[in-house]
Design a protein around this motif. Structure first.
Motif, PDB file in Angstrom:
ATOM      1  N   HIS A   1      -0.252   9.803   1.067  1.00  0.00           N
ATOM      2  CA  HIS A   1      -0.955  10.979   1.566  1.00  0.00           C
ATOM      3  C   HIS A   1      -1.240  12.018   0.485  1.00  0.00           C
ATOM      4  CE1 HIS A   1      -0.603   9.573   5.635  1.00  0.00           C
ATOM      5  NE2 HIS A   1       0.720   9.535   5.573  1.00  0.00           N
ATOM      6  N   SER A   2      -0.834  11.784  -0.733  1.00  0.00           N
ATOM      7  CA  SER A   2      -1.023  12.801  -1.762  1.00  0.00           C
ATOM      8  C   SER A   2      -2.509  12.986  -2.061  1.00  0.00           C
ATOM      9  CB  SER A   2      -0.283  12.417  -3.046  1.00  0.00           C
ATOM     10  OG  SER A   2      -0.905  11.317  -3.680  1.00  0.00           O
ATOM     11  N   HIS A   3      -2.871  14.225  -2.394  1.00  0.00           N
ATOM     12  CA  HIS A   3      -4.254  14.503  -2.791  1.00  0.00           C
ATOM     13  C   HIS A   3      -4.613  13.715  -4.050  1.00  0.00           C
ATOM     14  CE1 HIS A   3      -4.617  17.519   0.259  1.00  0.00           C
ATOM     15  NE2 HIS A   3      -3.671  18.293  -0.255  1.00  0.00           N
ATOM     16  N   GLU A   4      -3.635  13.540  -4.924  1.00  0.00           N
ATOM     17  CA  GLU A   4      -3.879  12.797  -6.158  1.00  0.00           C
ATOM     18  C   GLU A   4      -4.329  11.373  -5.849  1.00  0.00           C
ATOM     19  OE1 GLU A   4      -3.765  12.020 -10.419  1.00  0.00           O
ATOM     20  OE2 GLU A   4      -4.026  13.775  -9.151  1.00  0.00           O
ATOM     21  N   TYR A   5      -3.661  10.713  -4.917  1.00  0.00           N
ATOM     22  CA  TYR A   5      -4.028   9.334  -4.586  1.00  0.00           C
ATOM     23  C   TYR A   5      -5.449   9.271  -4.026  1.00  0.00           C
ATOM     24  CZ  TYR A   5      -3.757   4.571  -2.852  1.00  0.00           C
ATOM     25  OH  TYR A   5      -4.001   3.228  -2.626  1.00  0.00           O
ATOM     26  N   THR A   6      -5.777  10.202  -3.133  1.00  0.00           N
ATOM     27  CA  THR A   6      -7.117  10.217  -2.554  1.00  0.00           C
ATOM     28  C   THR A   6      -8.182  10.397  -3.631  1.00  0.00           C
ATOM     29  OG1 THR A   6      -6.247  11.130  -0.483  1.00  0.00           O
ATOM     30  CG2 THR A   6      -8.610  11.381  -0.884  1.00  0.00           C
ATOM     31  N   ARG A   7      -7.932  11.306  -4.563  1.00  0.00           N
ATOM     32  CA  ARG A   7      -8.910  11.542  -5.632  1.00  0.00           C
ATOM     33  C   ARG A   7      -9.027  10.333  -6.557  1.00  0.00           C
ATOM     34  NH1 ARG A   7      -6.563  17.023  -5.419  1.00  0.00           N
ATOM     35  NH2 ARG A   7      -5.132  16.457  -7.108  1.00  0.00           N
TER      36      ARG A   7
ATOM     37  N   ALA B   1      -2.705   4.325 -12.426  1.00  0.00           N
ATOM     38  CA  ALA B   1      -2.310   5.602 -11.832  1.00  0.00           C
ATOM     39  C   ALA B   1      -2.145   5.480 -10.316  1.00  0.00           C
ATOM     40  CB  ALA B   1      -3.339   6.681 -12.166  1.00  0.00           C
ATOM     41  N   MET B   2      -3.010   4.694  -9.671  1.00  0.00           N
ATOM     42  CA  MET B   2      -2.866   4.477  -8.227  1.00  0.00           C
ATOM     43  C   MET B   2      -1.561   3.767  -7.912  1.00  0.00           C
ATOM     44  SD  MET B   2      -6.815   3.371  -7.380  1.00  0.00           S
ATOM     45  CE  MET B   2      -6.476   2.870  -5.682  1.00  0.00           C
ATOM     46  N   GLU B   3      -1.217   2.753  -8.701  1.00  0.00           N
ATOM     47  CA  GLU B   3       0.050   2.054  -8.483  1.00  0.00           C
ATOM     48  C   GLU B   3       1.226   2.992  -8.719  1.00  0.00           C
ATOM     49  OE1 GLU B   3       2.660  -1.459  -7.997  1.00  0.00           O
ATOM     50  OE2 GLU B   3       0.791  -0.661  -7.165  1.00  0.00           O
ATOM     51  N   ARG B   4       1.149   3.791  -9.758  1.00  0.00           N
ATOM     52  CA  ARG B   4       2.225   4.743 -10.036  1.00  0.00           C
ATOM     53  C   ARG B   4       2.355   5.761  -8.891  1.00  0.00           C
ATOM     54  NH1 ARG B   4       4.600   5.237 -14.828  1.00  0.00           N
ATOM     55  NH2 ARG B   4       3.923   4.060 -16.659  1.00  0.00           N
ATOM     56  N   GLU B   5       1.234   6.160  -8.308  1.00  0.00           N
ATOM     57  CA  GLU B   5       1.291   7.096  -7.191  1.00  0.00           C
ATOM     58  C   GLU B   5       1.947   6.443  -5.976  1.00  0.00           C
ATOM     59  OE1 GLU B   5       0.419  11.078  -5.920  1.00  0.00           O
ATOM     60  OE2 GLU B   5       0.502  10.076  -7.876  1.00  0.00           O
ATOM     61  N   ARG B   6       1.726   5.147  -5.793  1.00  0.00           N
ATOM     62  CA  ARG B   6       2.405   4.445  -4.694  1.00  0.00           C
ATOM     63  C   ARG B   6       3.907   4.376  -4.951  1.00  0.00           C
ATOM     64  NH1 ARG B   6      -2.699   1.238  -4.609  1.00  0.00           N
ATOM     65  NH2 ARG B   6      -1.878  -0.114  -6.256  1.00  0.00           N
ATOM     66  N   TRP B   7       4.303   4.221  -6.213  1.00  0.00           N
ATOM     67  CA  TRP B   7       5.736   4.205  -6.535  1.00  0.00           C
ATOM     68  C   TRP B   7       6.398   5.531  -6.207  1.00  0.00           C
ATOM     69  CZ3 TRP B   7       5.120   1.962 -12.157  1.00  0.00           C
ATOM     70  CH2 TRP B   7       4.821   0.593 -12.080  1.00  0.00           C
ATOM     71  N   MET B   8       5.619   6.617  -6.242  1.00  0.00           N
ATOM     72  CA  MET B   8       6.188   7.942  -5.980  1.00  0.00           C
ATOM     73  C   MET B   8       5.720   8.494  -4.640  1.00  0.00           C
ATOM     74  SD  MET B   8       6.539   9.977  -9.554  1.00  0.00           S
ATOM     75  CE  MET B   8       7.548  11.175  -8.667  1.00  0.00           C
TER      76      MET B   8
ATOM     77  N   VAL C   1       6.894   9.617  -2.081  1.00  0.00           N
ATOM     78  CA  VAL C   1       8.095  10.235  -1.514  1.00  0.00           C
ATOM     79  C   VAL C   1       7.911  11.749  -1.527  1.00  0.00           C
ATOM     80  CG1 VAL C   1       9.649   8.372  -2.234  1.00  0.00           C
ATOM     81  CG2 VAL C   1       9.205  10.278  -3.800  1.00  0.00           C
ATOM     82  N   ASP C   2       8.792  12.432  -0.849  1.00  0.00           N
ATOM     83  CA  ASP C   2       8.790  13.896  -0.873  1.00  0.00           C
ATOM     84  C   ASP C   2       9.272  14.364  -2.246  1.00  0.00           C
ATOM     85  OD1 ASP C   2       8.954  16.580  -0.458  1.00  0.00           O
ATOM     86  OD2 ASP C   2      10.540  16.494   1.056  1.00  0.00           O
TER      87      ASP C   2
ATOM     88  N   ILE D   1       0.813  -1.210   0.000  1.00  0.00           N
ATOM     89  CA  ILE D   1       0.000   0.000   0.000  1.00  0.00           C
ATOM     90  C   ILE D   1       0.851   1.266   0.000  1.00  0.00           C
ATOM     91  CG2 ILE D   1      -0.275   0.303   2.501  1.00  0.00           C
ATOM     92  CD1 ILE D   1      -3.272   0.958   1.847  1.00  0.00           C
ATOM     93  N   SER D   2       2.049   1.190   0.520  1.00  0.00           N
ATOM     94  CA  SER D   2       2.852   2.419   0.620  1.00  0.00           C
ATOM     95  C   SER D   2       3.921   2.538  -0.457  1.00  0.00           C
ATOM     96  CB  SER D   2       3.510   2.517   2.008  1.00  0.00           C
ATOM     97  OG  SER D   2       4.397   1.431   2.224  1.00  0.00           O
ATOM     98  N   THR D   3       4.343   1.421  -1.058  1.00  0.00           N
ATOM     99  CA  THR D   3       5.394   1.502  -2.076  1.00  0.00           C
ATOM    100  C   THR D   3       5.039   0.800  -3.382  1.00  0.00           C
ATOM    101  OG1 THR D   3       6.606  -0.504  -1.394  1.00  0.00           O
ATOM    102  CG2 THR D   3       7.119   1.545  -0.224  1.00  0.00           C
ATOM    103  N   GLY D   4       3.892   0.120  -3.431  1.00  0.00           N
ATOM    104  CA  GLY D   4       3.450  -0.476  -4.677  1.00  0.00           C
ATOM    105  C   GLY D   4       3.494  -1.986  -4.685  1.00  0.00           C
ATOM    106  N   VAL D   5       2.627  -2.556  -5.505  1.00  0.00           N
ATOM    107  CA  VAL D   5       2.514  -4.009  -5.647  1.00  0.00           C
ATOM    108  C   VAL D   5       3.644  -4.556  -6.523  1.00  0.00           C
ATOM    109  CG1 VAL D   5       1.039  -5.851  -6.577  1.00  0.00           C
ATOM    110  CG2 VAL D   5       0.014  -3.925  -5.335  1.00  0.00           C
ATOM    111  N   LEU D   6       4.043  -3.781  -7.524  1.00  0.00           N
ATOM    112  CA  LEU D   6       5.005  -4.240  -8.531  1.00  0.00           C
ATOM    113  C   LEU D   6       6.352  -3.548  -8.373  1.00  0.00           C
ATOM    114  CD1 LEU D   6       2.633  -3.892 -11.619  1.00  0.00           C
ATOM    115  CD2 LEU D   6       3.044  -5.976 -10.310  1.00  0.00           C
TER     116      LEU D   6
END
Length: 537
Positions: A170-176, A277-284, A286-287, A125-130
């Motif tokens: 925590h990004s707004h993008e992930y929540t949306r 896009a959700m998976e890509r957001e987990r890959w990023m 980071v700050d 959930i925090s760094t991605g499945v792949l």
């Protein structure tokens, strides 16, 4: 066997001996032994349980252990909402182990299994499945480090429910994106997008069945308010224009060609883009920097972001859709620009494009200098027919000037892929909607203004500073006082802060590969849990 494992876990030798000879007076109990054996092959687990003297994290009788168990099972129960592969966590097996844990050894094994389950879920959930690069080699970024030992330490000290929730990006993008996923699942299950538009062209003034289909789709997608109109009127035209803008299309208010294709794209296909896009957001996760440069390759734009807002934006051209020219994805740091740059021709272009012409005509490509290893310009009169792609010993460069392939400025974030942002004399390319023409670097439509925006962060006269160097004609390096992170990303589904979505074509086919890999890992497009969440919400 127990003594060997304890030695491997760096348990003091006296305790190892006690574990074998006696249990009545030793600190190492059957419970401790069960933990030691179960954790032996996992470095993070072994280290954590050593630090805690093999005390339980999950199966003790105190309130903390109970809360951790409840929080873990609760958050994993929401895995489908985050498009995570529920099969990886096999909570049914864990529940059976909990029910069957009759002995202290059973409880020790169960404690380690719960820790293992927590680490698996926390990583996903925090760094991605792949692993990004394993799926698409052109993705040169690694997923964020999941710091497994530190996660266990933090969990042991934290309020369990709050800590579990904090694992989500925590990004707004992930929540949306999570919300958009729910809306799309609802559209799939209830068929609210209706029938696709059949006619090859629909425009203002038209009426009939296809106008009704268009009206219903625009309403369902949020581009048109509730309406019973059966005529393609001005209001519907404005809705089509808004749709075209959100999909990177030519804005003309006419439904036909590419607009019709995008309009008829099913909610299932859009859902696939959102999952990726959700998976890509987990890959990023980071700050990214309060100030940074964001280049979404699929959108053909480059942005300077300051405190979450777009400070400057310009059109871009990216690498051609050919395997050796695609622009890679990675993050680095821009630390300088070069005004009036030389263009040092990449070796692949020299031998693949220029050498065949030079072999026939040594004066071909006369705008380029041919340079030997000592930096001297080579006399072309001797010819080059004797050289092959392997043996050609020279480099090539183009002098600064308005016709330089890099234009009049390049923006550098030194990286091993030799990718940078730059000006270009080929300005006509920016009139195209799909702008994939380069050898891999990123060309900017407004490079001077991009430079002014960067320099405005360190001088009161950014235009004056930039233009003094530009007008000198000299090759000049200008350092950035505060280097900016650069993120080259690839998003085909982009949420809008004010609501709604934008979508772009999967120009390199990367998202299709990622979606396939996610589904191979057990990520479904829709699940029963999602239906329940929708009905409850």
């Amino acid at each position: 066997m127990i003594a060997a494992i304890l030695r491997r876990l760096a348990v003091p030798a006296t305790l190892g001996a006690l574990a074998v000879t006696t249990q009545a007076t030793a600190q190492v109990t059957p419970f401790n032994q069960a933990i030691a054996v179960a954790a032996a092959e996992d470095e993070a687990l072994s280290a954590f349980y050593r630090e805690s003297n093999f005390e339980p994290l999950w199966v003790g009788n105190d309130a903390g252990d109970t809360a951790r168990r409840e929080a873990l099972l609760a958050v994993i129960g929401k895995a489908s909402l985050h498009a995570l592969p529920e099969g990886r966590y096999d909570t049914d097996r864990i529940r059976r182990m909990m029910a069957d844990a009759k002995t202290v050894r059973d409880r020790g094994k169960l404690d380690v299994e719960l820790s293992r389950l927590f680490l698996r879920f926390a990583s996903d959930i925090s760094t991605g499945v792949l692993e990004p690069n394993r799926v698409v080699p052109a993705i040169k970024r690694a997923s964020p480090e999941d710091k497994r030992l530190e996660l266990l330490r933090e969990l042991s000290r934290a309020r369990p429910h709050g800590f579990m929730d904090s694992l989500t990006p925590h990004s707004h993008e992930y929540t949306r994106l999570v919300r958009e996923r729910l809306r799309l699942v609802d559209a799939i299950q209830n068929g609210t997008w209706g029938e696709p538009v059949q006619a090859s062209r629909v425009e203002q003034g038209d009426s009939g069945a296809d106008v009704i289909r268009l009206r219903d789709r625009l309403i369902a997608m949020g581009y048109l308010g509730r309406s019973a109109t059966q005529v393609f009127d001005a209001t519907m035209r404005r809705a089509v224009e808004a749709f075209q803008l959100d999909h990177g299309l030519q804005v003309d208010g006419i439904v036909g060609g590419k607009t019709r294709e995008e309009l008829n794209t099913s909610p299932s296909e859009r859902l696939g883009s959102v999952l990726v896009a959700m998976e890509r957001e987990r890959w990023m996760n980071v700050d990214r920097g309060d100030r940074h440069i964001w280049v979404n390759l699929t959108d053909f734009h480059a942005q300077i972001i300051v405190d979450g807002e777009v400070f400057f934006e310009t059109k871009s051209v990216i690498g051609k859709n050919v395997s050796d020219r695609e622009t890679p994805e990675f993050s680095d740091e821009m630390d300088h620009m070069v005004i009036n740059p030389y263009w040092y021709v990449p070796r692949s272009i020299i031998v693949g494009e220029y050498l065949p012409n030079l072999r026939r005509n040594p004066y071909a490509h006369g705008q380029l200098d041919i340079i030997n290893s000592r930096g001297q310009i080579v006399n072309r009169g001797r010819g080059f027919s004797q050289f092959s792609a392997r043996s050609f010993p020279y480099s090539m460069r183009q002098k600064p000037g308005p016709q330089n392939a890099l234009g009049r400025v390049k923006f550098m974030f030194p990286n091993k892929y030799n990718i940078y942002l730059h000006d270009t004399p080929a300005q006509s390319l920016f009139q195209q909607n799909v702008r994939a023409f380069s050898h891999g670097c990123i060309r900017l439509d407004d490079p001077y203004e991009f430079g002014y925006a960067l320099l405005s962060m360190q001088t009161d006269d950014p235009e004056g500073l930039f233009n003094r160097h530009l007008n000198s004609g000299n090759n000049t390096r200008v350092n950035l006082d505060q280097p900016l992170p650069v993120h080259l990303v690839y998003r085909t589904a982009i949420s809008k802060p004010g609501g709604g979505m934008e979508y772009r074509d999967d120009i390199y086919g990367r998202d299709a590969r990622i979606l396939s890999a996610l589904q191979a890992e057990g990520v479904p497009l829709e699940t029963e849990n999602t239906r329940l969440a929708l009905s409850d919400g």
